[in-house]
Design an enzyme around this catalytic site. Structure first.
Site: not given
Ligand code: NAD
Length: 335
Positions: A127, A152
């Site tokens: 990501s 995350y």
């Protein structure tokens, strides 16, 4: 190609599976169909895939090692694209352990399965959030990413490290894909473009974080799918003269590679809201808020490696992409 796609009922997994099936590949999809967002959307996506030739689905949680192994043993996939994960930056502050189960334990099980049932290439979603507090833009895969600002992001960076070890120890060719804010039809209801659309249509206010002073490198789903598809056959090779001093952190002495897949065109939040208002033909009532914990000010992808290696760069403008999303939204929700 026989390909295993995890998270096949998810936003990116659905579009990638559909496109691979259209090109007559065999796709084995797995997903745990969790209720992080409306499960109807996941089952609708799956229903579309199940009608296509060459698709098989198993409801499996990545954290259940025996079930993951059984899938690899049964299908012996040549290629694996791991998209299943607990996504979302803000939710990782509320529910950190879900990220440990899906993104760390789950990914570990994928790596172990690739070790015992060898594959030609394992690709996995990382990501843009791994760039964390970095200030230098555009974000390059040659930049250090040791300063994440959400759990995350830390799990995604961990995936890159874990993949590197397995590439080194067991020779598994792995490619990490740093996606930048993906949007489009059948998208994720937890993301701002989706909830903004819902609120604007229902006459409810939208929350504009950091008083609108944010930028995102919004990337249209078809561009993501095209980039991933072009990378699937490109298993990375070990670079024999690799040196960390040569400014190439995205390759290695192991068969390992990292790519950014982003639009290379950051859009200010207010321009994005404007594109949404234009597509919806309705002005949003805006509530200006402070920055949220875990958020970053700006994302901006350097995609020069993509251009060099697969002669591709995302190109859909926000106005075109948002219009396609809004058209889909209105039809899907019968607005
Ligand atoms: N959409 C974006 O903007 C974006 C940006 C950067 C990275 N990513 C990453 O790309 C991947 C795909 O994202 P997406 O937007 O399609 O998200 P998504 O939530 O729509 O898809 C993920 C799918 O994985 C499934 N899943 C989650 N945990 C699982 C588990 N333990 N076992 C089996 N299935 C599980 C979910 O049910 C879901 O269907 C994710 O890894 C995400 O972190 C997405």
């Amino acid at each position: 190609m026989r390909i295993l796609i995890t998270g096949a009922a998810g936003f990116v997994g659905f579009h990638l599976s559909k496109s691979m099936l259209n090109k007559e590949n065999e796709v084995v999809g797995i997903d745990n169909l969790n209720d992080y967002y409306e499960t109807n959307l996941k089952t609708t996506r799956l229903d579309i895939l199940k009608k296509m030739d060459g698709f098989t689905f198993h409801k499996i949680d990545l954290k259940d090692k025996a079930n993951v192994d059984a899938i690899f043993e049964k299908y012996k996939p040549e290629y694996v694209v791991n998209l299943a994960a607990q996504a979302g930056v803000r939710y990782s502050i509320e529910k950190p352990y879900v990220y440990v189960d899906s993104n760390l334990v789950g990914f570990m099980n994928i790596l172990e399965a690739c070790r015992h049932f060898p594959v030609k290439h394992l690709l996995y979603a990382s990501s843009s959030s791994v760039y964390g507090g970095n200030k230098e833009v555009p974000f390059s895969t040659n930049h250090n990413v040791d300063h994440p600002v959400s759990l995350y992001a830390a799990t995604k960076k961990s995936n890159e490290l874990m993949a590197h070890v397995y590439s080194h120890l067991y020779g598994i060719p792995t490619t990490g894909l740093r996606f930048f804010t993906v949007y489009g039809p059948y998208g994720r209801p937890d993301m701002a473009y989706f909830s903004f659309t819902k609120n604007i249509l229902n006459g409810k206010p939208i929350k504009v974080f950091n008083h609108g002073k944010m930028e995102r490198d919004f990337t249209y789903i078809d561009d993501i799918v095209e980039g991933v598809e072009k990378l699937i056959p490109m298993a990375p090779q070990a670079s024999s003269n690799w040196s960390e001093k040569e400014d190439d952190l995205s390759t290695s002495f192991a068969p390992y590679k990292i790519y950014n897949i982003g639009n290379n065109n950051p859009i200010p939040l207010m321009r994005f809201i404007n594109a949404l208002e234009t597509a919806l033909g309705k002005e949003a009532e805006k509530i200006y808020m402070d920055m949220q914990p875990g958020d970053v000010m700006r994302t901006y992808a350097d995609v020069s490696d993509l251009e060099r290696d697969i002669k591709f760069r995302p190109s859909t403008s926000i106005e075109v992409g948002i219009k396609k999303f809004v058209d889909w939204y209105k039809e899907y929700y019968q607005v």
